[in-house]
Enzyme design. Structure first.
Site, PDB file in Angstrom:
ATOM      1  N   LYS A  13     -39.203 -14.757  63.781  1.00 38.73           N
ATOM      2  CA  LYS A  13     -39.418 -14.318  62.407  1.00 38.73           C
ATOM      3  C   LYS A  13     -39.210 -12.814  62.226  1.00 38.73           C
ATOM      4  O   LYS A  13     -38.826 -12.370  61.142  1.00 38.73           O
ATOM      5  CB  LYS A  13     -40.787 -14.746  61.886  1.00 38.73           C
ATOM      6  CG  LYS A  13     -41.985 -14.185  62.601  1.00 38.73           C
ATOM      7  CD  LYS A  13     -43.260 -14.836  62.082  1.00 38.73           C
ATOM      8  CE  LYS A  13     -44.491 -14.388  62.843  1.00 38.73           C
ATOM      9  NZ  LYS A  13     -44.837 -12.980  62.644  1.00 38.73           N
ATOM     10  N   ARG A  88     -52.934 -14.094  59.050  1.00 43.06           N
ATOM     11  CA  ARG A  88     -52.916 -14.934  60.245  1.00 43.06           C
ATOM     12  C   ARG A  88     -53.907 -16.087  60.139  1.00 43.06           C
ATOM     13  O   ARG A  88     -53.839 -17.021  60.936  1.00 43.06           O
ATOM     14  CB  ARG A  88     -53.269 -14.106  61.491  1.00 43.06           C
ATOM     15  CG  ARG A  88     -52.217 -13.086  61.886  1.00 43.06           C
ATOM     16  CD  ARG A  88     -52.637 -12.365  63.151  1.00 43.06           C
ATOM     17  NE  ARG A  88     -51.730 -11.282  63.499  1.00 43.06           N
ATOM     18  CZ  ARG A  88     -50.654 -11.421  64.251  1.00 43.06           C
ATOM     19  NH1 ARG A  88     -50.346 -12.606  64.724  1.00 43.06           N
ATOM     20  NH2 ARG A  88     -49.887 -10.387  64.530  1.00 43.06           N
ATOM     21  N   ARG A 123     -37.340 -14.512  79.292  1.00 42.89           N
ATOM     22  CA  ARG A 123     -36.986 -13.150  78.899  1.00 42.89           C
ATOM     23  C   ARG A 123     -37.336 -12.154  80.012  1.00 42.89           C
ATOM     24  O   ARG A 123     -38.383 -12.236  80.637  1.00 42.89           O
ATOM     25  CB  ARG A 123     -37.719 -12.776  77.602  1.00 42.89           C
ATOM     26  CG  ARG A 123     -37.317 -11.427  77.032  1.00 42.89           C
ATOM     27  CD  ARG A 123     -37.701 -11.299  75.578  1.00 42.89           C
ATOM     28  NE  ARG A 123     -39.128 -11.492  75.329  1.00 42.89           N
ATOM     29  CZ  ARG A 123     -39.649 -11.560  74.106  1.00 42.89           C
ATOM     30  NH1 ARG A 123     -38.865 -11.471  73.038  1.00 42.89           N
ATOM     31  NH2 ARG A 123     -40.951 -11.738  73.945  1.00 42.89           N
ATOM     32  N   ARG A 156     -42.564  -9.489  81.248  1.00 38.81           N
ATOM     33  CA  ARG A 156     -43.788  -8.972  80.646  1.00 38.81           C
ATOM     34  C   ARG A 156     -44.901 -10.013  80.740  1.00 38.81           C
ATOM     35  O   ARG A 156     -44.648 -11.221  80.733  1.00 38.81           O
ATOM     36  CB  ARG A 156     -43.560  -8.622  79.165  1.00 38.81           C
ATOM     37  CG  ARG A 156     -42.516  -7.552  78.926  1.00 38.81           C
ATOM     38  CD  ARG A 156     -42.480  -7.154  77.464  1.00 38.81           C
ATOM     39  NE  ARG A 156     -42.476  -8.318  76.588  1.00 38.81           N
ATOM     40  CZ  ARG A 156     -42.502  -8.251  75.261  1.00 38.81           C
ATOM     41  NH1 ARG A 156     -42.544  -7.078  74.672  1.00 38.81           N
ATOM     42  NH2 ARG A 156     -42.476  -9.347  74.532  1.00 38.81           N
ATOM     43  N   ARG A 167     -50.866 -18.282  73.548  1.00 34.03           N
ATOM     44  CA  ARG A 167     -50.512 -17.713  72.245  1.00 34.03           C
ATOM     45  C   ARG A 167     -50.144 -18.819  71.258  1.00 34.03           C
ATOM     46  O   ARG A 167     -50.502 -18.753  70.075  1.00 34.03           O
ATOM     47  CB  ARG A 167     -49.352 -16.724  72.392  1.00 34.03           C
ATOM     48  CG  ARG A 167     -49.715 -15.455  73.158  1.00 34.03           C
ATOM     49  CD  ARG A 167     -48.486 -14.640  73.516  1.00 34.03           C
ATOM     50  NE  ARG A 167     -47.837 -14.080  72.338  1.00 34.03           N
ATOM     51  CZ  ARG A 167     -46.599 -13.601  72.343  1.00 34.03           C
ATOM     52  NH1 ARG A 167     -45.867 -13.636  73.439  1.00 34.03           N
ATOM     53  NH2 ARG A 167     -46.092 -13.090  71.240  1.00 34.03           N
TER      54      ARG A 167
END
Length: 210
Positions: A13, A88, A123, A156, A167
């Site tokens: 997003k 949120r 990633r 990360r 998450r």
């Protein structure tokens, strides 16, 4: 046009927010960015936020909402804005309503959890120059080494599989209910995230017009 972008972490997003900014010439307002700006600017709400952060605590809703309210009053928001990362939760959305902020459209970028997990866990980033790679979609010439500066690439903590799943769990529990909240208002539009960013962007722009 006043917009809200919804989507799970890793759904892309942020990229869509940038594309909409370019098309409509309106600012994208990220909660993290405006918190940092308010703290750096030593505003009343920024100083309150800093006191919580320095104490290792989460910044409470009323402070975040106050910072959002201040930001939306700035001149560059007169012709519209994109809220990315706020609200949120349902209480935050209700607080936005109480601020009499008109929202024209809510765009939800939908990507399956397994695709997000694969996207994020693959990633790799260069801590020296910031370049990003992916073990499947964007491999460096030499495995584990940055093409730009030859530094070592790392994963990360936020991109580790267990962190990604945590998450996503938080998103489904706290943020996903906003879809029903805004669907009842008739302003929710669903965009199915595509493999190619350009294809997702085309669907996003179409959702703005529907």
């Amino acid at each position: 046009m006043n917009l809200i972008l919804l989507g799970a972490p890793g759904a892309g997003k942020g990229t869509q927010a940038e594309k909409i900014c370019e098309k409509l010439s309106i600012p994208a307002i990220s909660t993290g960015n405006i918190l940092r700006e308010a703290i750096a600017g030593k505003t009343e709400m920024g100083l309150k936020a800093k006191s919580y952060i320095d104490a290792g605590k989460l910044v409470p809703d009323e402070v975040v909402i106050g910072i959002i309210n201040d930001r939306l009053k700035e001149d560059d928001c007169k012709n519209g804005f994109i809220l990315d990362g706020f609200p949120r939760t349902i209480p935050q959305a209700e607080a936005l309503d109480r601020m009499n902020v008109r929202i024209d459209r809510v765009i939800d970028i939908e990507v399956a959890d397994e695709k997000i997990a694969a996207r994020l866990s693959g990633r790799r980033v260069c801590l020296k120059c910031g370049a990003t790679y992916h073990t499947e979609y964007k491999k460096p010439v030499t495995d584990g080494i940055c093409d730009v500066c030859s530094a070592e690439l790392v994963q990360r903590k936020d991109d580790m599989p267990e962190t990604v799943l945590d998450r996503l769990k938080t998103y489904h529990e706290q943020t996903e209910p906003l879809k029903d909240f805004y669907a009842e208002k008739g302003i929710l539009r669903i965009v199915e995230g595509q493999q190619e960013v350009a294809d997702t962007t085309a669907l996003t722009f179409k959702a703005l017009e529907d």
